[in-house]
Design a protein around this motif. Structure first.
Motif, PDB file in Angstrom:
ATOM      1  N   TYR A   1       0.832  -1.210   0.000  1.00 14.80           N
ATOM      2  CA  TYR A   1       0.000   0.000   0.000  1.00 14.80           C
ATOM      3  C   TYR A   1       0.868   1.261   0.000  1.00 14.80           C
ATOM      4  O   TYR A   1       0.569   2.231  -0.701  1.00 14.80           O
TER       5      TYR A   1
ATOM      6  N   ASP B   1      -4.734   1.691  10.542  1.00 18.92           N
ATOM      7  CA  ASP B   1      -5.632   0.564  10.807  1.00 18.92           C
ATOM      8  C   ASP B   1      -4.839  -0.737  10.859  1.00 18.92           C
ATOM      9  O   ASP B   1      -5.121  -1.618  11.671  1.00 18.92           O
ATOM     10  N   LEU B   2      -3.865  -0.836   9.962  1.00 12.46           N
ATOM     11  CA  LEU B   2      -3.105  -2.080   9.877  1.00 12.46           C
ATOM     12  C   LEU B   2      -2.104  -2.219  11.018  1.00 12.46           C
ATOM     13  O   LEU B   2      -1.788  -3.320  11.427  1.00 12.46           O
TER      14      LEU B   2
ATOM     15  N   GLU C   1      -8.625  -5.250  16.975  1.00  7.16           N
ATOM     16  CA  GLU C   1      -7.683  -4.443  16.199  1.00  7.16           C
ATOM     17  C   GLU C   1      -7.086  -5.248  15.048  1.00  7.16           C
ATOM     18  O   GLU C   1      -6.839  -4.726  13.975  1.00  7.16           O
ATOM     19  N   LEU C   2      -6.849  -6.536  15.305  1.00  8.42           N
ATOM     20  CA  LEU C   2      -6.327  -7.395  14.238  1.00  8.42           C
ATOM     21  C   LEU C   2      -7.329  -7.487  13.092  1.00  8.42           C
ATOM     22  O   LEU C   2      -6.968  -7.408  11.916  1.00  8.42           O
TER      23      LEU C   2
ATOM     24  N   LYS D   1      -9.575  -5.360  12.304  1.00  7.72           N
ATOM     25  CA  LYS D   1      -9.658  -4.080  11.611  1.00  7.72           C
ATOM     26  C   LYS D   1      -8.666  -4.056  10.443  1.00  7.72           C
ATOM     27  O   LYS D   1      -8.985  -3.639   9.337  1.00  7.72           O
ATOM     28  N   GLY D   2      -7.445  -4.557  10.728  1.00  9.98           N
ATOM     29  CA  GLY D   2      -6.435  -4.628   9.676  1.00  9.98           C
ATOM     30  C   GLY D   2      -6.818  -5.625   8.604  1.00  9.98           C
ATOM     31  O   GLY D   2      -6.676  -5.354   7.410  1.00  9.98           O
ATOM     32  N   LEU D   3      -7.338  -6.768   9.036  1.00 13.58           N
ATOM     33  CA  LEU D   3      -7.694  -7.803   8.066  1.00 13.58           C
ATOM     34  C   LEU D   3      -8.821  -7.330   7.147  1.00 13.58           C
ATOM     35  O   LEU D   3      -8.875  -7.691   5.981  1.00 13.58           O
TER      36      LEU D   3
ATOM     37  N   THR E   1      -9.188  -4.338   6.087  1.00 12.00           N
ATOM     38  CA  THR E   1      -8.558  -3.489   5.055  1.00 12.00           C
ATOM     39  C   THR E   1      -7.993  -4.342   3.929  1.00 12.00           C
ATOM     40  O   THR E   1      -8.238  -4.082   2.755  1.00 12.00           O
ATOM     41  N   THR E   2      -7.236  -5.373   4.309  1.00 13.23           N
ATOM     42  CA  THR E   2      -6.623  -6.203   3.260  1.00 13.23           C
ATOM     43  C   THR E   2      -7.691  -6.958   2.484  1.00 13.23           C
ATOM     44  O   THR E   2      -7.588  -7.114   1.270  1.00 13.23           O
TER      45      THR E   2
END
Lengths: 410, 166
Positions: free
Chosen positions: A146, A204-205, B4-5, B7-9, B11-12
């Protein structure tokens, strides 16, 4: 106060050779993906714990400072691109400001605004590489993808305005290489509008990600006192809670007229360095937005100084004006002469205080150019910060310090 | 913590359903910007005469000393370029060239222009030296009229007095 020594590789390898030591010596680099370039580290290990580290620099030494002495002031600009190759425009700016300081020449406000806009984009681009590679070193692959996607847009803006993605040489002594193109401002606008959302995405990541916190909170902290003693600068210093930013301390190119904050950390660990750089990207966006708005309001204008003794005349003039033709030939062959003296200009590059010290003997070529390279100086604190940590933390620490080996070795 | 994990997943996961931004080079080529600096071309005037007048200013302006120009006198009956001289030899060492565009900025007749060709590779150092016939555009691809000052020099008439814009 710590002793300010940086061990040499020999200090580690010689005692090991005598054979009565319990520790192991391990060579890391110069060709190692996590050293971010040709940096050789000689590690002394006790199991997986780092007892001592000796950074061995110089594998990328290209003699840039010396080569500049044989080029005219204008020609030497292209060499500055190649020191910190992730932030070419910051290097251009530092050098160009030093020459302009000696020449004492007036730079139009529009030029200064364009310079501010582009150096802030450079800072975002450079931090994106840092973020991507830092996360990649800790096995977070998607952030890298990204971050490079957005960096591509910044490089495209550079290509649009200067003709080259990385070796831009866009800032020249006395102004810019060319004027802005018509589609420059809309392209920048498009980037600035959506970049903030992308930074949210990276956060976020990573920011609250338990794996990321595990690997970076309280990893390789440095106290403010030690950081100052080692001469750290940039985000590495600010992460320790020291408020030092050249854009605020000694403003150049009109930075005093922009509204922005300097993000400060607290603990000086990997996590604070991460937070500071992320916040810096947002501040850079703020500055870039202001600069963009000013350029929109300003409209077309000069892109070089009016001093014809420094900048060659516009090309259409040389077919009918003998005076212009003479100036054109004179400036491209012999170059302009810079008054005798010396000048130092420090700017806030993405890596820290990038200073150019310039000595002129009154001729058309610099007598001596020296760069205060932030990467080199930041790297000196590496042994101090790495001792007693795990090898895996050392990898994270190198990425977190963000050295660029082109600038370390020059 | 676990939230939180995810949340990232999320996105991907979202990007899995979007078009990739990558370009399948070399099958697909990314268009370059107008100002992009690639391989050099030696241009011609509209009547087919070479724009290069052998002044060697590009060579002098080159920061990496990559250009060699050997000028020669034009044959008045059959000139190669307008004016008195032309480039008998014009070579660019593409291994030295850093594509900074200083030669283009310096050229008084806009003869050398960095164009958009960026795929430059060679098997040995010898072939990295691009000669004049490799750089020169075909005679029918010229553009622009010859500036009056060069016309007058070619006709062997005395030069007009310099017009100085002050």
């Amino acid at each position: 106060m710590t002793t300010l020594t940086v061990p040499s590789p020999r200090e580690i390898t010689e005692p090991a050779r005598s054979g009565n030591k319990e520790t192991m010596v391990l060579n890391m680099g110069p060709h190692h993906p996590s050293t971010h370039g040709v940096l050789r580290l000689v590690l002394e290990l006790d199991g997986e714990v780092v007892v001592n580290v000796a950074p061995d620099v110089g594998y990328l030494h290209t003699g840039i400072e010396k080569t500049m002495e044989s080029k005219t002031y204008q020609k030497a600009v292209v060499l500055t691109d190649r020191t910190d190759y992730l932030a070419p425009l910051s290097n251009n700016l530092s050098y160009v400001l030093a020459v302009e300081k000696l020449l004492d020449c007036e730079i139009p406000v529009r030029v200064q605004t364009i310079r501010v806009l582009l150096t802030e984009l450079t800072r975002i681009g450079s931090h994106l590489v840092w973020l991507g590679t830092h996360a990649l070193d800790l096995a977070a692959m998607s952030v890298f993808l990204y971050a490079f996607r957005e960096r591509e847009e910044i490089l495209d803006i550079f290509e649009l305005v200067s003709g080259a993605r990385m070796m831009t040489s866009y800032f020249r002594v006395g102004g810019l290489a060319y004027d802005l193109t018509d589609d420059f401002l809309p392209t920048v606008k498009h980037f600035l509008d959506h970049m903030s959302d992308h930074i949210d995405e990276y956060e976020d990541l990573l920011t609250r990600n338990p794996l990321w916190l595990e690997r970076s909170v309280d990893v390789a902290p440095i106290s403010a006192e030690d950081a100052i003693a080692y001469g750290l600068s940039g985000a590495n210093l600010r992460a320790c809670g020291v408020n030092l930013d050249m854009r605020k301390l000694i403003p150049y190119s009109g930075y005093e007229t922009y509204d922005f904050d300097v993000p400060i950390g607290k603990n000086g660990d990997n996590y604070d360095r991460y937070l500071v750089r992320i916040a810096e990207m947002r501040q850079s966006l703020r500055i870039a937005q202001q600069a963009h708005q000013r350029l929109v309001d300003m409209g077309p204008g000069p892109y070089v100084t009016a001093d014809r003794k420094i900048v060659p005349p516009p090309k259409h003039e040389i077919t009918h004006s003998m005076e212009s033709l003479i100036h054109h030939f004179k400036l491209w062959t012999e170059g302009f002469k810079v008054p005798r003296g010396d000048a130092y200009v420090g700017i806030e590059s993405p890596r820290g205080i990038l200073g150019t010290y310039l000595v002129s003997d009154g001729g058309p070529k610099p007598y001596r150019v020296h760069f205060r390279a932030p990467s080199f100086i930041n790297l000196q604190a590496l042994p101090h910060m790495a001792r007693g940590r795990l090898v895996a933390d050392l990898v994270a620490l190198i990425a977190s310090l963000d050295p660029v080996l082109g600038e370390v070795d020059r | 913590m676990l939230g939180e994990l995810f949340k990232g997943l999320r996105t991907t996961l979202r990007y899995m359903f979007e078009q990739p931004v990558t370009v399948q080079y070399p099958e697909v080529k990314r268009p370059v910007r107008e100002r992009f600096r690639g391989k050099h071309e030696l241009k011609r005037f509209a009547n087919g005469l070479e724009r290069c007048i052998g002044c060697s200013l590009c060579s002098a302006a080159c920061p990496s000393d990559a250009i060699l120009v050997v000028p020669a006198e034009n044959d008045p009956e059959n000139p190669t370029s307008p004016g008195e001289r032309y480039a008998a030899t014009y070579e660019i060492n593409m291994l030295r060239c850093i594509f900074c565009g200083y030669c283009e900025d310096a050229c008084p007749t806009n003869a050398i222009v960095l164009e958009h060709q960026y795929e430059l590779s060679f098997y040995d150092r010898h072939t990295s030296i691009y000669t004049k016939d490799m750089l020169l555009v075909p005679p029918d691809q010229g553009h622009g009229e010859i500036p009056p000052i060069l016309e007058q020099l070619g006709n062997k008439r005395p030069s007009p007095p310099a017009q100085i814009d002050l």
